[in-house]
Scaffold this motif. Sequence first.
Motif, mmCIF file in Angstrom:
data_model
loop_
_atom_site.group_PDB
_atom_site.id
_atom_site.type_symbol
_atom_site.label_atom_id
_atom_site.label_comp_id
_atom_site.label_asym_id
_atom_site.label_seq_id
_atom_site.Cartn_x
_atom_site.Cartn_y
_atom_site.Cartn_z
ATOM 1 N N PHE A 40 0.853 -1.176 0.000
ATOM 2 C CA PHE A 40 0.000 0.000 0.000
ATOM 3 C C PHE A 40 0.895 1.233 0.000
ATOM 4 C CE2 PHE A 40 0.554 1.434 4.359
ATOM 5 C CZ PHE A 40 0.766 0.279 5.106
ATOM 6 N N THR A 41 0.305 2.351 -0.320
ATOM 7 C CA THR A 41 1.043 3.602 -0.362
ATOM 8 C C THR A 41 1.042 4.206 1.028
ATOM 9 O OG1 THR A 41 0.383 3.948 -2.652
ATOM 10 C CG2 THR A 41 1.201 5.867 -1.439
ATOM 11 N N SER A 42 2.217 4.341 1.602
ATOM 12 C CA SER A 42 2.295 4.739 3.002
ATOM 13 C C SER A 42 1.677 6.105 3.250
ATOM 14 C CB SER A 42 3.741 4.712 3.497
ATOM 15 O OG SER A 42 4.518 5.692 2.830
ATOM 16 N N GLU A 43 1.711 6.978 2.250
ATOM 17 C CA GLU A 43 1.183 8.315 2.489
ATOM 18 C C GLU A 43 -0.334 8.308 2.612
ATOM 19 O OE1 GLU A 43 2.293 9.484 -1.976
ATOM 20 O OE2 GLU A 43 1.298 11.103 -0.917
ATOM 21 N N ASP A 44 -0.980 7.214 2.207
ATOM 22 C CA ASP A 44 -2.429 7.093 2.340
ATOM 23 C C ASP A 44 -2.839 6.560 3.709
ATOM 24 O OD1 ASP A 44 -2.824 5.947 -1.094
ATOM 25 O OD2 ASP A 44 -2.775 7.972 -0.256
ATOM 26 N N TYR A 45 -1.859 6.191 4.503
ATOM 27 C CA TYR A 45 -2.110 5.593 5.798
ATOM 28 C C TYR A 45 -1.467 6.423 6.896
ATOM 29 C CZ TYR A 45 -3.870 1.110 4.012
ATOM 30 O OH TYR A 45 -4.632 0.125 3.430
ATOM 31 N N THR A 46 -2.084 6.424 8.052
ATOM 32 C CA THR A 46 -1.392 6.897 9.242
ATOM 33 C C THR A 46 -0.416 5.809 9.652
ATOM 34 O OG1 THR A 46 -3.184 8.309 10.035
ATOM 35 C CG2 THR A 46 -1.654 7.449 11.678
ATOM 36 N N ILE A 47 0.829 6.187 9.833
ATOM 37 C CA ILE A 47 1.852 5.237 10.260
ATOM 38 C C ILE A 47 2.269 5.580 11.686
ATOM 39 C CG2 ILE A 47 4.126 4.265 9.842
ATOM 40 C CD1 ILE A 47 2.138 3.574 7.656
ATOM 41 N N GLY A 48 2.212 4.593 12.535
ATOM 42 C CA GLY A 48 2.573 4.799 13.929
ATOM 43 C C GLY A 48 3.779 3.971 14.327
ATOM 44 N N TRP A 49 4.484 4.473 15.318
ATOM 45 C CA TRP A 49 5.574 3.732 15.950
ATOM 46 C C TRP A 49 5.158 3.388 17.376
ATOM 47 C CZ3 TRP A 49 9.787 1.599 13.840
ATOM 48 C CH2 TRP A 49 10.219 2.074 12.596
ATOM 49 N N PHE A 50 5.392 2.149 17.732
ATOM 50 C CA PHE A 50 5.073 1.643 19.056
ATOM 51 C C PHE A 50 6.313 0.966 19.625
ATOM 52 C CE2 PHE A 50 0.393 1.912 18.827
ATOM 53 C CZ PHE A 50 0.236 2.140 17.470
ATOM 54 N N ARG A 51 6.307 0.773 20.931
ATOM 55 C CA ARG A 51 7.403 0.015 21.526
ATOM 56 C C ARG A 51 6.867 -0.814 22.696
ATOM 57 N NH1 ARG A 51 10.963 4.960 24.214
ATOM 58 N NH2 ARG A 51 9.523 5.477 25.922
ATOM 59 N N GLN A 52 7.579 -1.900 22.956
ATOM 60 C CA GLN A 52 7.208 -2.761 24.076
ATOM 61 C C GLN A 52 8.472 -3.232 24.766
ATOM 62 O OE1 GLN A 52 4.612 -6.083 23.160
ATOM 63 N NE2 GLN A 52 3.923 -6.159 25.285
ATOM 64 N N ALA A 53 8.591 -2.862 26.022
ATOM 65 C CA ALA A 53 9.712 -3.295 26.846
ATOM 66 C C ALA A 53 9.315 -4.558 27.602
ATOM 67 C CB ALA A 53 10.096 -2.183 27.817
ATOM 68 N N PRO A 54 10.282 -5.362 28.015
ATOM 69 C CA PRO A 54 9.975 -6.594 28.744
ATOM 70 C C PRO A 54 9.119 -6.311 29.976
ATOM 71 C CG PRO A 54 12.268 -6.579 28.115
ATOM 72 C CD PRO A 54 11.730 -5.216 27.778
ATOM 73 N N GLY A 55 8.041 -7.050 30.119
ATOM 74 C CA GLY A 55 7.185 -6.904 31.283
ATOM 75 C C GLY A 55 6.270 -5.701 31.248
ATOM 76 N N ARG A 56 6.268 -4.980 30.130
ATOM 77 C CA ARG A 56 5.439 -3.788 30.043
ATOM 78 C C ARG A 56 4.501 -3.893 28.847
ATOM 79 N NH1 ARG A 56 8.686 1.696 31.033
ATOM 80 N NH2 ARG A 56 6.506 2.342 31.249
ATOM 81 N N GLU A 57 3.427 -3.121 28.890
ATOM 82 C CA GLU A 57 2.495 -3.110 27.777
ATOM 83 C C GLU A 57 3.076 -2.306 26.607
ATOM 84 O OE1 GLU A 57 -1.732 -3.479 30.227
ATOM 85 O OE2 GLU A 57 -1.330 -1.737 28.951
ATOM 86 N N ARG A 58 2.585 -2.640 25.433
ATOM 87 C CA ARG A 58 2.979 -1.888 24.251
ATOM 88 C C ARG A 58 2.436 -0.466 24.353
ATOM 89 N NH1 ARG A 58 0.799 -4.648 19.164
ATOM 90 N NH2 ARG A 58 -1.126 -3.614 19.815
ATOM 91 N N GLU A 59 3.260 0.497 23.977
ATOM 92 C CA GLU A 59 2.819 1.887 24.026
ATOM 93 C C GLU A 59 3.079 2.569 22.688
ATOM 94 O OE1 GLU A 59 4.945 4.273 26.863
ATOM 95 O OE2 GLU A 59 6.924 3.624 26.174
ATOM 96 N N GLY A 60 2.162 3.419 22.305
ATOM 97 C CA GLY A 60 2.337 4.215 21.110
ATOM 98 C C GLY A 60 3.190 5.426 21.412
ATOM 99 N N ILE A 61 4.208 5.664 20.620
ATOM 100 C CA ILE A 61 5.118 6.757 20.917
ATOM 101 C C ILE A 61 5.095 7.863 19.881
ATOM 102 C CG2 ILE A 61 6.653 5.396 22.370
ATOM 103 C CD1 ILE A 61 8.532 5.162 19.952
ATOM 104 N N SER A 62 4.686 7.553 18.653
ATOM 105 C CA SER A 62 4.663 8.589 17.635
ATOM 106 C C SER A 62 3.835 8.111 16.457
ATOM 107 C CB SER A 62 6.092 8.921 17.170
ATOM 108 O OG SER A 62 6.091 9.988 16.240
ATOM 109 N N CYS A 63 3.280 9.066 15.720
ATOM 110 C CA CYS A 63 2.604 8.712 14.474
ATOM 111 C C CYS A 63 2.633 9.908 13.539
ATOM 112 C CB CYS A 63 1.181 8.213 14.704
ATOM 113 S SG CYS A 63 0.038 9.466 15.276
#
Length: 119
Positions: free
Chosen positions: A27-50
């Motif tokens: 797909f064309t990335s510019e047509d989508y919102t692209i987000g960055w997430f991270r998950q550390a050991p023992g922690r929930e996944r968190e959204g950090i940027s989009c």
Amino acid sequence: EVQLVESGGGLVQAGGSLRLSCAVSGFTSEDYTIGWFRQAPGREREGISCIGSSDGSTYYHDSVKGRFTISRDNAKNTVYLQMNTLKPEDTAVYFCAGEGPNSGEYDYWGQGTQVTVSS
């Protein structure tokens, strides 16, 4: 086939920098919102940027604001996350994801790339 492939992770000392890439195919990335997430050991996944699809607006979690920068190269169908002044607490697996038009949720996910920040 839709694919998001992250790269650029690694081991870096505190205060250092890394640039993560999210290469999009199917797909064309510019047509989508692209987000960055991270998950550390023992922690929930968190959204950090989009980065938004329509106007390129950006969002940053407070924990990374002023240190991380998200950007998009439409010609390469790639989204980047420039990470500066890294801290040990930034250590995590980083994922990118794509939210389609009118979807309301992230439909596609990459496999993740490990970022380790040593003190």
